[in-house]
Enzyme design. Structure first.
Site, PDB file in Angstrom:
ATOM      1  N   HIS A 145       0.810  -1.231   0.000  1.00 43.97           N
ATOM      2  CA  HIS A 145       0.000   0.000   0.000  1.00 43.97           C
ATOM      3  C   HIS A 145       0.838   1.273   0.000  1.00 43.97           C
ATOM      4  O   HIS A 145       0.282   2.360   0.127  1.00 43.97           O
ATOM      5  CB  HIS A 145      -0.925   0.047   1.220  1.00 43.97           C
ATOM      6  CG  HIS A 145      -1.945  -1.041   1.255  1.00 43.97           C
ATOM      7  ND1 HIS A 145      -3.225  -0.872   0.778  1.00 43.97           N
ATOM      8  CD2 HIS A 145      -1.868  -2.315   1.703  1.00 43.97           C
ATOM      9  CE1 HIS A 145      -3.906  -1.998   0.956  1.00 43.97           C
ATOM     10  NE2 HIS A 145      -3.095  -2.893   1.506  1.00 43.97           N
TER      11      HIS A 145
ATOM     12  N   LYS B  80      -9.076  13.388   4.559  1.00 42.90           N
ATOM     13  CA  LYS B  80      -8.120  12.280   4.542  1.00 42.90           C
ATOM     14  C   LYS B  80      -7.160  12.486   5.690  1.00 42.90           C
ATOM     15  O   LYS B  80      -7.176  13.544   6.323  1.00 42.90           O
ATOM     16  CB  LYS B  80      -7.354  12.244   3.219  1.00 42.90           C
ATOM     17  CG  LYS B  80      -6.756  13.613   2.829  1.00 42.90           C
ATOM     18  CD  LYS B  80      -6.120  13.619   1.451  1.00 42.90           C
ATOM     19  CE  LYS B  80      -7.097  13.656   0.310  1.00 42.90           C
ATOM     20  NZ  LYS B  80      -7.272  12.365  -0.388  1.00 42.90           N
ATOM     21  N   ARG B  81      -6.315  11.473   5.970  1.00 38.76           N
ATOM     22  CA  ARG B  81      -5.316  11.671   7.002  1.00 38.76           C
ATOM     23  C   ARG B  81      -4.427  12.869   6.636  1.00 38.76           C
ATOM     24  O   ARG B  81      -4.260  13.210   5.471  1.00 38.76           O
ATOM     25  CB  ARG B  81      -4.457  10.411   7.154  1.00 38.76           C
ATOM     26  CG  ARG B  81      -5.139   9.346   7.987  1.00 38.76           C
ATOM     27  CD  ARG B  81      -5.402   9.797   9.404  1.00 38.76           C
ATOM     28  NE  ARG B  81      -4.200   9.791  10.188  1.00 38.76           N
ATOM     29  CZ  ARG B  81      -3.902   8.870  11.088  1.00 38.76           C
ATOM     30  NH1 ARG B  81      -4.743   7.879  11.343  1.00 38.76           N
ATOM     31  NH2 ARG B  81      -2.770   8.932  11.770  1.00 38.76           N
TER      32      ARG B  81
ATOM     33  N   LYS C 166       0.127  14.432   1.091  1.00 37.46           N
ATOM     34  CA  LYS C 166      -1.251  14.681   0.645  1.00 37.46           C
ATOM     35  C   LYS C 166      -1.495  16.176   0.415  1.00 37.46           C
ATOM     36  O   LYS C 166      -2.488  16.573  -0.164  1.00 37.46           O
ATOM     37  CB  LYS C 166      -2.247  14.117   1.657  1.00 37.46           C
ATOM     38  CG  LYS C 166      -2.198  12.588   1.760  1.00 37.46           C
ATOM     39  CD  LYS C 166      -3.176  12.078   2.808  1.00 37.46           C
ATOM     40  CE  LYS C 166      -3.039  10.597   3.122  1.00 37.46           C
ATOM     41  NZ  LYS C 166      -3.658   9.717   2.116  1.00 37.46           N
TER      42      LYS C 166
ATOM     43  N   THR D 288      -8.895   6.164  -1.830  1.00 40.49           N
ATOM     44  CA  THR D 288     -10.227   5.565  -1.970  1.00 40.49           C
ATOM     45  C   THR D 288     -11.296   6.620  -1.679  1.00 40.49           C
ATOM     46  O   THR D 288     -12.424   6.500  -2.157  1.00 40.49           O
ATOM     47  CB  THR D 288     -10.409   4.353  -1.026  1.00 40.49           C
ATOM     48  OG1 THR D 288      -9.894   4.710   0.269  1.00 40.49           O
ATOM     49  CG2 THR D 288      -9.674   3.138  -1.544  1.00 40.49           C
TER      50      THR D 288
ATOM     51  N   LYS E 182     -15.127   7.539  -3.369  1.00 40.93           N
ATOM     52  CA  LYS E 182     -16.373   7.805  -2.630  1.00 40.93           C
ATOM     53  C   LYS E 182     -16.966   9.143  -3.066  1.00 40.93           C
ATOM     54  O   LYS E 182     -18.188   9.276  -3.246  1.00 40.93           O
ATOM     55  CB  LYS E 182     -16.103   7.833  -1.122  1.00 40.93           C
ATOM     56  CG  LYS E 182     -15.660   6.485  -0.568  1.00 40.93           C
ATOM     57  CD  LYS E 182     -14.966   6.595   0.798  1.00 40.93           C
ATOM     58  CE  LYS E 182     -14.181   5.321   1.064  1.00 40.93           C
ATOM     59  NZ  LYS E 182     -13.239   5.448   2.200  1.00 40.93           N
TER      60      LYS E 182
HETATM   61  C1  26Q Z   1       3.140   0.495  10.415  1.00 37.45           C
HETATM   62  C2  26Q Z   1       4.046   0.172  11.404  1.00 37.45           C
HETATM   63  C3  26Q Z   1       3.873   0.635  12.699  1.00 37.45           C
HETATM   64  C4  26Q Z   1       2.761   1.413  12.997  1.00 37.45           C
HETATM   65  C5  26Q Z   1       1.848   1.720  12.002  1.00 37.45           C
HETATM   66  C6  26Q Z   1       2.036   1.265  10.703  1.00 37.45           C
HETATM   67  C7  26Q Z   1       1.058   1.617   9.639  1.00 37.45           C
HETATM   68  C8  26Q Z   1      -0.301   1.606   9.902  1.00 37.45           C
HETATM   69  C9  26Q Z   1      -1.206   1.940   8.918  1.00 37.45           C
HETATM   70  C10 26Q Z   1       1.483   1.934   8.372  1.00 37.45           C
HETATM   71  C11 26Q Z   1       0.568   2.250   7.376  1.00 37.45           C
HETATM   72  C12 26Q Z   1      -0.786   2.265   7.650  1.00 37.45           C
HETATM   73  C13 26Q Z   1      -1.808   2.616   6.669  1.00 37.45           C
HETATM   74  C14 26Q Z   1      -1.561   2.870   5.407  1.00 37.45           C
HETATM   75  C15 26Q Z   1      -2.622   3.250   4.478  1.00 37.45           C
HETATM   76  O1  26Q Z   1      -3.759   3.496   4.874  1.00 37.45           O
HETATM   77  N1  26Q Z   1      -2.316   3.327   3.182  1.00 37.45           N
HETATM   78  C16 26Q Z   1      -3.321   3.692   2.193  1.00 37.45           C
HETATM   79  O2  26Q Z   1      -3.922   2.503   1.714  1.00 37.45           O
HETATM   80  C17 26Q Z   1      -5.025   2.785   0.878  1.00 37.45           C
HETATM   81  C18 26Q Z   1      -5.690   1.486   0.521  1.00 37.45           C
HETATM   82  O3  26Q Z   1      -4.897   0.787  -0.399  1.00 37.45           O
HETATM   83  C19 26Q Z   1      -4.588   3.573  -0.344  1.00 37.45           C
HETATM   84  O4  26Q Z   1      -5.730   3.931  -1.068  1.00 37.45           O
HETATM   85  C20 26Q Z   1      -3.814   4.825   0.069  1.00 37.45           C
HETATM   86  O5  26Q Z   1      -3.284   5.458  -1.067  1.00 37.45           O
HETATM   87  C21 26Q Z   1      -2.699   4.451   1.038  1.00 37.45           C
HETATM   88  O6  26Q Z   1      -2.050   5.615   1.524  1.00 37.45           O
END
Ligand code: 26Q
Length: 793
Positions: A335, A522-523, A528, A630, A634
């Site tokens: 991702h 979004k986050r 972004k 995503t 939406k």
């Molecule tokens: C990793 C290690 C330690 C702590 C937290 C994490 C961690 C947690 C969540 C790393 C990444 C995430 C989330 C990532 C994320 O949401 N990525 C998004 O995924 C979507 C679905 O595929 C995409 O549409 C987005 O582009 C992408 O940013």
């Protein structure tokens, strides 16, 4: 089963409230009402849920492993799936209750953002398409923090989402699993949450594990009045599933996070192997005929060495055979390409927490090295090794051991193959696939926009699009039909009024539904580029004031975003947006023309309201950085035009809906590859007075960051950099001018309201590709090789 009529529902409902809470309907609280409705629903679906579980163990199924499932609020969705929204609406009305009481029910925010929400959309689609897919994750006691805005700053508070109970899951203590770490053993207790398919009796199961102590407390210590010590083990055990890590960009090597990852992957595998044994005995060579596991990013990758360990150490299978079995079972979805988000753990940490798993990782590393040399890629060996320089690289283990590796949008997958994972692509070219993300139109259209759904249904003469989104294509000619467009505009107006009422209540802000609703939700991340959005608003603000911009159609700029609590720059950007709001909303020169609002505590439920009311969808990441997005889908589905860069799935959105119906600007990936090596942000800033004017607001006293140097630090990040080429990594200043131009072009176009509504409407008609039904079907066909099941009992 007897049909659930209004009368029958009311009777049961009163009965439960009476016997459980001793209350009449009118005096019941929101959660008591939900709990009673939950009991009625759960009792009805239990036979289907059990039959579905049973069917899943008998056939080939996919197990979706994810640290996050951002399911949001269950009640409305479950009623929609069962076709009971109207029945329950009527029944509650009869008891003097409005279904909107459930707006007070907390979201289950067991995820950060896109990755977690994608997992939830996938389960919805899987159930609806009768595909045998179950989810496995963690039942966090505290989900993603709640965000308050105090004096313009983000403040985090705990999200105790199940404080009043959770009527939607069933504790299945009989399936508990003991999890052994070097320094503690805990009990993993599963909670099963049924995920209902739309108008089908097929139900997916989401199994979330909770960490509990093996012994609730030490009786002897308690008797000696050593109370803290008596419960110490209990607290230590519960720590593991206590809280969702709120970081979604920068990776942190925390021991507790490693324990979380092992905890749920070990528990899930044990449970899957038990199910397999129950039906098929110990014929492990057939495990991969019945089970395939999808790893949602690298977070669950410890499942790989753990399955190896269970097969080799506990089932006495030889290493090579176990390796062959595992290589048939796992698939990995990437991702992100952002280096700082890639997981890698210090060897010492892994070895000290889960020594037996570490031993298996070493053996896998040896197997990889052997394979690399047999394929003649020795010169790449160090870049491919799972273990190198005292570090374990999770993505490498995932790719080596997976049958399929996929990216989440076409552009993203191409970047993985060409750059980020190029050496792996050369090693295993056939392993790579693209699966462009999607969203479920049940929640993101049928539920969040019943008005638009009604209109589309009327025009189409059917509601087939609820399970076949491509059906909306047929409506494309109606973009030229005046009546249809008028009706569409009326629906949009209604949704904007509803959003305005919500924001008034929720944020105490007044917004005018007769303005353009421009929405970035979004986050909060540098890539972004919420900061670029903020700059563009200031750019326009100064333009209006100095007369260089005239005839700007009144616009409400809405932001909603959570920042990781430790992400200093992101927090500075939130404060900055709020400072801009304070300035432009109160300036008589721009009052009524520019209105900026930061909507607090962005979550699934507020997203449902925001997406339905948007005119423009702001998708402005630096090209190459947003894997897919995503939210863009939406918003498109609800008839917003995209104002964005050619990044992630935006590329495919404009391909489907036409570039003429969207507003694309900014540097493309190939252009950035040329530009970035000699991009000089400082020189650009010095040479363009309009850019300088807005950037200087960070340091010239226009705004205050409460003396905490947030703004000075942001300023430095844009124009200072240790060497000039390290400033403005995300090309905020580079793309700013073309962004403002696109925004002004959009604003001019929007003044022809009907013509603009046509563009919006065409986006809806062309959104068919972005259903998660399409995505999940492609995973099912091209990765998992699973077939729909029939559920009977
Ligand atoms: C990793 C290690 C330690 C702590 C937290 C994490 C961690 C947690 C969540 C790393 C990444 C995430 C989330 C990532 C994320 O949401 N990525 C998004 O995924 C979507 C679905 O595929 C995409 O549409 C987005 O582009 C992408 O940013």
């Amino acid at each position: 089963m007897k049909e659930l009529t209004k009368e029958r529902f009311v009777e049961k409902f009163r009965e439960i409230l009476e016997s459980e809470y001793f209350v009449e309907p009118q005096e019941a609280s929101a959660w008591q009402i939900q709990s009673a409705v939950g009991k009625i629903i759960m009792a009805r679906i239990t036979p289907d849920a059990n039959a579905s579980l049973h069917a899943h163990t008998k056939t080939r199924r996919a197990c979706y492993f994810s640290m996050e499932f951002l399911v949001g609020r269950a009640i409305y969705n479950n009623l929609l799936s069962l076709g009971l929204l109207d029945v329950v609406d009527e029944a509650l009305k009869e008891c003097g209750i409005s279904v909107s009481v459930f707006e007070d029910i907390e979201d289950a925010a067991l995820g950060n953002g896109g990755l977690g929400r994608l997992a939830a959309c996938f389960l919805d689609s899987a159930a609806t398409l009768d595909l045998p897919i179950d989810g496995y994750g963690i039942r966090y006691r505290y989900g993603l923090f709640k965000q308050e805005i105090v004096d313009g700053f983000q403040k985090e508070t705990a999200d105790d989402w199940s404080e009043h109970g959770d009527p939607w899951s069933k504790r299945t203590a009989g399936d508990s699993v003991l999890i052994h770490f070097a320094d503690q053993t805990v009990n993993a207790v599963p909670y099963d949450m049924p995920i209902l398919g739309y108008h089908t009796n097929h139900i997916s199961n989401l199994r979330l594990w909770q960490s509990e102590a093996v012994h609730p407390f030490d009786f002897n210590l308690f008797n000696d009045q050593k109370y803290d010590e008596a419960v110490r083990d209990k607290n230590r055990a519960e720590d593991i599933s206590r809280v969702l890590y709120p970081n979604d960009s920068s990776w942190e090597g925390k021991k507790l996070r490693l324990k979380q990852e092992y905890f749920f992957t070990c528990a899930s595998l044990t449970s899957i192997l038990r199910d397999f044994k129950r039906v098929h005995g110990k014929d492990w060579s057939r495990l991969s005929d019945y089970v395939t596991i999808q790893l949602n990013d690298t977070h669950p990758v410890l499942a790989i060495p753990e399955l190896m360990r269970q097969l080799v150490d506990e089932e006495n299978i030889n290493f090579d055979e176990a390796l062959a079995i595992c290589k048939r079972i796992f698939n990995y979805t990437n991702h992100t390409i952002m280096a700082e988000a890639l997981e890698s753990w210090p060897v010492d940490l892994v070895r000290s927490v889960i020594p037996n798993v570490y031993a298996m990782i070493e053996l896998l590393n040896n197997a990889l090295i052997k394979e690399v040399s047999s394929l003649g890629m020795e010169q790449e060996q160090y870049r491919l090794q799972i273990i190198n320089d005292g570090t374990v690289y999770m993505a490498r283990m995932a790719i080596f051991m997976s049958r399929v590796v996929n990216g989440v949008a076409r552009l993203h997958t191409e970047i993985l193959k060409r750059n980020a994972l190029n050496e792996w692509y050369r090693l295993y070219p056939d392993r790579f696939q693209n699966k462009t993300n999607g969203v479920t139109q049940r929640r993101w259209l049928a539920l969040c926009n019943r008005e638009l759904t009604g209109l589309l249904k009327e025009k189409l003469g059917s509601d087939a699009f609820i399970t076949n989104l491509q059906a909306l294509r047929k409506l494309l000619p109606l973009a030229e039909d005046e009546d249809t467009i008028r009706q569409f505009m009326a629906v949009k107006q209604q949704k904007k009024e509803q959003l305005a009422a919500f924001i008034r209540e929720h944020d105490g802000a007044v917004i005018d539904p007769n303005t353009i609703f421009d929405i970035q939700i979004k986050r909060l991340h540098e890539y972004k580029r919420q900061l670029m959005n903020a700059f563009s608003i200031l750019y326009i603000y100064y333009g209006i004031k100095d007369g260089s911009i005239t005839g700007f159609a009144p616009t409400t700029f809405l932001f909603a975003a959570k920042s990781a609590p430790g992400y200093f720059r992101a927090k500075g950007i939130i404060k900055y947006i709020n400072e801009i709001a304070e300035l432009v909303n109160n300036d008589p020169d721009t009052k009524g023309i520019l209105n900026v609002v930061f909507v607090k505590n962005y979550n699934v439920s507020s997203a449902e309201k925001l997406v339905a009311a948007a005119d423009t969808s702001i998708q402005i990441s630096t090209a190459g950085f947003e894997a897919s997005g995503t939210g863009n889908m939406k918003l498109m589905l609800n008839g917003a035009v995209t104002l964005g860069t050619l990044d992630g799935a935006n590329v495919e959105i404009v391909e489907e809906a036409g570039i003429e119906n969207n507003y694309i600007f900014g540097a493309k990936v190939e252009e950035l590859n040329e530009i970035m090596p000699h991009y000089n942000a400082h020189a650009l800033y010095e040479s363009d007075p309009k850019i300088k004017r807005v950037v200087d607001t960070l340091i010239d006293g226009t705004f205050s960051d409460g003396g905490q140097h947030y703004f000075r630090e942001l300023y430095n990040s844009l124009v200072q950099g240790a060497v000039w080429s390290t400033a403005d990594t995300y090309y905020v200043l580079g793309d700013l001018t073309s962004f403002v131009e696109a925004r002004l072009r959009l604003n001019r176009d929007a003044q022809n309201k009907e013509e603009f509504a046509r563009k919006c409407f065409r986006n809806i008609c062309c959104s068919g590709k972005f259903s998660s039904d399409r995505t999940i079907r492609h995973y099912a066909e091209m990765i998992w090789e699973i077939e729909p099941v029939e559920v009977n009992w």
